[in-house]
Write a protein that holds these residues in place. Structure first.
Motif, PDB file in Angstrom:
ATOM      1  N   PHE A 359      52.398  -6.423  53.632  1.00  0.00           N
ATOM      2  CA  PHE A 359      53.247  -5.347  52.924  1.00  0.00           C
ATOM      3  C   PHE A 359      54.575  -5.634  53.003  1.00  0.00           C
ATOM      4  O   PHE A 359      55.120  -4.505  52.594  1.00  0.00           O
ATOM      5  N   ASP A 360      55.123  -6.896  53.719  1.00  0.00           N
ATOM      6  CA  ASP A 360      56.568  -7.014  53.632  1.00  0.00           C
ATOM      7  C   ASP A 360      56.934  -7.233  52.343  1.00  0.00           C
ATOM      8  O   ASP A 360      56.156  -8.123  51.515  1.00  0.00           O
ATOM      9  N   GLY A 361      57.928  -6.607  51.948  1.00  0.00           N
ATOM     10  CA  GLY A 361      58.122  -6.989  50.489  1.00  0.00           C
ATOM     11  C   GLY A 361      57.750  -6.365  49.293  1.00  0.00           C
ATOM     12  O   GLY A 361      57.946  -6.546  48.103  1.00  0.00           O
ATOM     13  N   LEU A 362      56.629  -5.500  49.860  1.00  0.00           N
ATOM     14  CA  LEU A 362      55.584  -5.111  48.767  1.00  0.00           C
ATOM     15  C   LEU A 362      56.485  -4.158  47.629  1.00  0.00           C
ATOM     16  O   LEU A 362      56.185  -4.436  46.578  1.00  0.00           O
ATOM     17  N   MET A 363      57.189  -3.214  48.059  1.00  0.00           N
ATOM     18  CA  MET A 363      57.805  -2.311  47.243  1.00  0.00           C
ATOM     19  C   MET A 363      58.740  -3.027  46.218  1.00  0.00           C
ATOM     20  O   MET A 363      58.824  -2.969  45.260  1.00  0.00           O
ATOM     21  N   GLN A 364      59.558  -4.327  46.857  1.00  0.00           N
ATOM     22  CA  GLN A 364      60.604  -4.974  46.304  1.00  0.00           C
ATOM     23  C   GLN A 364      59.867  -5.775  45.146  1.00  0.00           C
ATOM     24  O   GLN A 364      60.252  -6.020  43.890  1.00  0.00           O
ATOM     25  N   ARG A 365      58.759  -6.557  45.509  1.00  0.00           N
ATOM     26  CA  ARG A 365      58.137  -7.073  44.402  1.00  0.00           C
ATOM     27  C   ARG A 365      57.191  -6.448  43.263  1.00  0.00           C
ATOM     28  O   ARG A 365      56.814  -6.971  42.274  1.00  0.00           O
ATOM     29  N   THR A 366      56.841  -5.053  43.662  1.00  0.00           N
ATOM     30  CA  THR A 366      55.802  -4.307  42.813  1.00  0.00           C
ATOM     31  C   THR A 366      57.025  -3.545  41.803  1.00  0.00           C
ATOM     32  O   THR A 366      56.532  -3.233  40.692  1.00  0.00           O
ATOM     33  N   TYR A 367      57.939  -2.640  42.200  1.00  0.00           N
ATOM     34  CA  TYR A 367      58.738  -1.822  41.627  1.00  0.00           C
ATOM     35  C   TYR A 367      60.240  -2.028  41.142  1.00  0.00           C
ATOM     36  O   TYR A 367      60.698  -2.728  41.994  1.00  0.00           O
ATOM     37  N   ARG A 368      60.239  -1.863  40.042  1.00  0.00           N
ATOM     38  CA  ARG A 368      61.792  -1.878  39.403  1.00  0.00           C
ATOM     39  C   ARG A 368      62.583  -0.894  40.164  1.00  0.00           C
ATOM     40  O   ARG A 368      62.381   0.279  40.470  1.00  0.00           O
ATOM     41  N   GLY A 369      63.905  -1.553  40.582  1.00  0.00           N
ATOM     42  CA  GLY A 369      64.840  -0.618  41.158  1.00  0.00           C
ATOM     43  C   GLY A 369      64.608  -0.773  42.655  1.00  0.00           C
ATOM     44  O   GLY A 369      65.833  -0.012  43.344  1.00  0.00           O
ATOM     45  N   TRP A 370      63.816  -1.384  43.217  1.00  0.00           N
ATOM     46  CA  TRP A 370      63.339  -1.388  44.867  1.00  0.00           C
ATOM     47  C   TRP A 370      64.063  -2.547  45.324  1.00  0.00           C
ATOM     48  O   TRP A 370      63.914  -3.013  46.596  1.00  0.00           O
ATOM     49  N   GLU A 371      64.469  -3.703  44.641  1.00  0.00           N
ATOM     50  CA  GLU A 371      65.073  -5.056  44.851  1.00  0.00           C
ATOM     51  C   GLU A 371      65.649  -4.899  46.148  1.00  0.00           C
ATOM     52  O   GLU A 371      65.672  -5.858  46.892  1.00  0.00           O
ATOM     53  N   ASP A 372      66.814  -4.152  46.002  1.00  0.00           N
ATOM     54  CA  ASP A 372      67.757  -3.924  47.147  1.00  0.00           C
ATOM     55  C   ASP A 372      67.879  -2.816  47.752  1.00  0.00           C
ATOM     56  O   ASP A 372      68.759  -2.416  48.568  1.00  0.00           O
ATOM     57  N   SER A 373      66.552  -2.334  47.955  1.00  0.00           N
ATOM     58  CA  SER A 373      66.280  -1.061  48.607  1.00  0.00           C
ATOM     59  C   SER A 373      66.373  -1.230  50.260  1.00  0.00           C
ATOM     60  O   SER A 373      66.683  -0.242  50.825  1.00  0.00           O
ATOM     61  N   GLY A 374      66.162  -2.319  50.582  1.00  0.00           N
ATOM     62  CA  GLY A 374      66.208  -2.579  51.944  1.00  0.00           C
ATOM     63  C   GLY A 374      64.919  -1.905  52.770  1.00  0.00           C
ATOM     64  O   GLY A 374      64.577  -1.753  53.940  1.00  0.00           O
ATOM     65  N   ALA A 375      63.988  -1.569  51.681  1.00  0.00           N
ATOM     66  CA  ALA A 375      62.871  -0.990  52.307  1.00  0.00           C
ATOM     67  C   ALA A 375      62.032  -1.923  53.149  1.00  0.00           C
ATOM     68  O   ALA A 375      61.974  -3.045  52.814  1.00  0.00           O
ATOM     69  N   ALA A 376      61.391  -1.575  54.503  1.00  0.00           N
ATOM     70  CA  ALA A 376      61.042  -2.493  55.183  1.00  0.00           C
ATOM     71  C   ALA A 376      59.676  -1.860  55.927  1.00  0.00           C
ATOM     72  O   ALA A 376      59.701  -0.581  56.128  1.00  0.00           O
ATOM     73  N   VAL A 377      58.569  -2.608  56.430  1.00  0.00           N
ATOM     74  CA  VAL A 377      57.586  -2.139  57.057  1.00  0.00           C
ATOM     75  C   VAL A 377      57.828  -1.389  58.410  1.00  0.00           C
ATOM     76  O   VAL A 377      58.406  -2.407  59.205  1.00  0.00           O
ATOM     77  N   ASP A 378      57.488  -0.369  58.631  1.00  0.00           N
ATOM     78  CA  ASP A 378      57.705  -0.157  60.051  1.00  0.00           C
ATOM     79  C   ASP A 378      56.630   0.459  60.756  1.00  0.00           C
ATOM     80  O   ASP A 378      56.635   0.219  62.120  1.00  0.00           O
TER      81      ASP A 378
END
Ligand code: FAD
Length: 467
Positions: A359-378
């Motif tokens: 799940f690490d980096g899942l949003m960044q690799r899947t969705y356009r616009g999330w690359e620099d979001s900083g989204a991280a698994v908590d």
């Protein structure tokens, strides 16, 4: 994995018994804000007897209790037994997605059960979205309920092609649930869903919610209406026959309780108490996660819920929560080929190790616009699902055991199937009616022939996916 090399040992301890809930389960996000009834015991001692004993306090157990007591002027005495904390099984650790299957598996159900039954099951699941919404509104349940659309996004070109052609066939044949499904080809799927590699997408009406809060509200209503809830009380066995007074004898870690009727709402653990369900309801370990943004950062808009289908191995399914965080489950590409991580495993105190970092980096690799979001698994957690050998749940009377009922085996898909199934079980318990009078689709009925069916759709699925 093939039929010959599927794991044999039912659990990590190698015990021939079980499956039973294990202590020290992993901590799901949903159980970080606990209800006052989480460790509840309505009476210090276990009651000696009751009219209806419900084993299990997930959505199946809680909703059955709710329906038995709803608008009932002469309610039976009910005891609910739960091995661990209230709602600590699959319901307290799932993806929070009430996502009916309106088209994807419908062709497979049609092949197995006929077109009419496949259509009825799809309508039954579709009706759950409204039924859950009605319940939440009627009982004022604070559970972050959201009514939305899901995008099923397909990444694999071959799977996109076969799914579209099967969907067209369903439309041509007039399957009613296809009316709510909208197809988007590659270009618009990419634009509308934001999924970078989308080959096509199907959208339809779904809901998301906080499953633990829904269930705890139902349990609190049941307790207010007289049900006796006993948490931390594992049932270890149930007598094979009635005693002279017409009671089933139920042994627990805290002593014996006698019950006129029993509802097994034990999902993946059912075979631990009902051996006839061994190989029929198989415990399967799944994994789920919560992904959040750094404090103060806003999430790129993702207003829908999703399934992202990589290939026939499975999908990642996800909801956007009202707080902007994302709950994502799935991760099968990382571990589905390792049967000893998930098949016939009922230990949710352990992770599925090969999938933890999935799940690490899942949003960044899947969705356009999330690359620099900083989204991280908590948070990452596991849970035990009850997969049935023939893809549909087991509901109704337990064959040859007068007064015993089952509501289990929901195949990772209970949220759009349990509420109305449990309503049907409650009708059978209250009125003594036949399964056929409950409105639950006939393939769900627990019959002797299903219990004798040697097929195993899970292994078949894995073999077909060439894992
Ligand atoms: C990781 C994960 C993600 C999922 N995501 C989704 C999703 O997004 N959407 C969806 O529709 N479905 C999802 N599911 C499946 C869904 O959670 C289940 O179908 C549903 O919650 C089943 O509810 P239940 O009440 O039948 O079972 P459970 O919630 O498992 O409840 C059974 C209860 O019985 C108790 N019990 C069992 N044996 C005994 C015993 N011997 N004595 C006493 N108590 C006992 C258990 O402790 C447990 O609390 C997911 C499941 C998992 C694990």
């Amino acid at each position: 994995m093939s039929r010959s090399n599927q794991p044999k040992s039912p659990d990590a301890s190698g015990s021939p018994q079980g499956p039973f809930p294990v202590p020290n389960a992993t901590l799901p996000f949903w159980r970080t804000d606990l209800h006052e009834l989480d460790d509840h015991r309505s009476t210090p001692e276990l009651p000696q007897q009751c009219d209806v004993l419900i084993i299990g306090s997930g959505l199946s157990g809680a909703a059955t209790a709710y329906h038995i007591l709803d608008n009932n002027p002469s309610p039976p005495s009910i005891v609910i037994l739960e091995a661990r904390q209230a709602c600590s099984g699959a319901t307290g650790r799932n993806g929070g997605h009430v996502k009916p299957d309106l088209y994807y598996r419908v062709p497979q159900y049609a092949r197995l059960y006929g077109k009419q039954a496949a259509a009825d099951m799809a309508v039954f699941e579709m009706d759950h979205v409204q039924a859950v919404k009605d319940l939440v509104e009627k009982e004022c349940i604070d559970c972050d309920f959201v009514l939305t659309r899901a995008y099923d996004v397909i990444i694999d070109p071959k799977l996109a092609e076969t799914t579209k052609s099967e969907f067209d066939q369903l439309v041509a044949e007039g399957f009613p649930t296809t009316k709510d499904v909208w197809y988007a080809p590659a270009a618009s799927a990419k634009a509308l869903t934001g999924v970078k590699d989308a080959q096509c997408a199907f959208s339809f009406t779904v809901a998301s919610l906080w499953p633990y809060k829904l269930v705890m509200h139902l349990l609190s209503l049941a307790v207010k209406r007289g049900a006796n809830l006993q948490t931390h009380t594992p049932v270890t066995s149930v007598s094979e026959t009635l005693d002279a007074d017409g009671y089933w004898l139920v042994t627990t870690s805290r002593g014996l309780i006698k019950a006129k009727k029993i509802v097994f709402a034990t999902n993946g653990y059912t075979a631990g108490l009902l051996p006839e369900f061994r190989e029929k309801i198989i415990p399967v370990r799944g994994i789920c996660s919560r992904i959040a943004l750094p404090k103060g950062k806003e999430a790129p808009s993702l207003p829908f819920s999703y399934s992202v289908r990589h290939n026939a191995k499975g999908a990642d399914y996800q909801i956007t929560r009202p707080d902007g965080s994302i709950i994502v489950g799935g991760g099968r590409p990382a571990y589905w080929h390792k049967g000893n991580e998930w098949y016939n495993i009922y230990d949710d105190s352990q992770m599925i190790e090969p999938a933890v970092s999935y799940f690490d980096g899942l949003m960044q690799r899947t969705y356009r616009g999330w690359e620099d979001s900083g989204a991280a698994v908590d948070k990452v957690w596991t849970g035990i699902l009850g997969y049935s050998n023939d893809l549909v749940p087991y509901a109704g009377a337990v064959p040859y055991k007068d007064g015993q009922f089952i509501c289990a085996g929901f195949n990772g898909h209970g949220m759009p199937a349990i509420l109305l199934t449990s309503k049907g079980i409650a009708k059978m318990v209250n009125e003594g009616c036949a399964f056929e009078e409950t409105g639950v689709p006939w393939p769900f009925k627990a019959t002797p022939s299903r219990l004798q069916n040697p097929s195993n759709a899970i292994i078949d699925m894995v073999v077909q996916a060439k894992l």
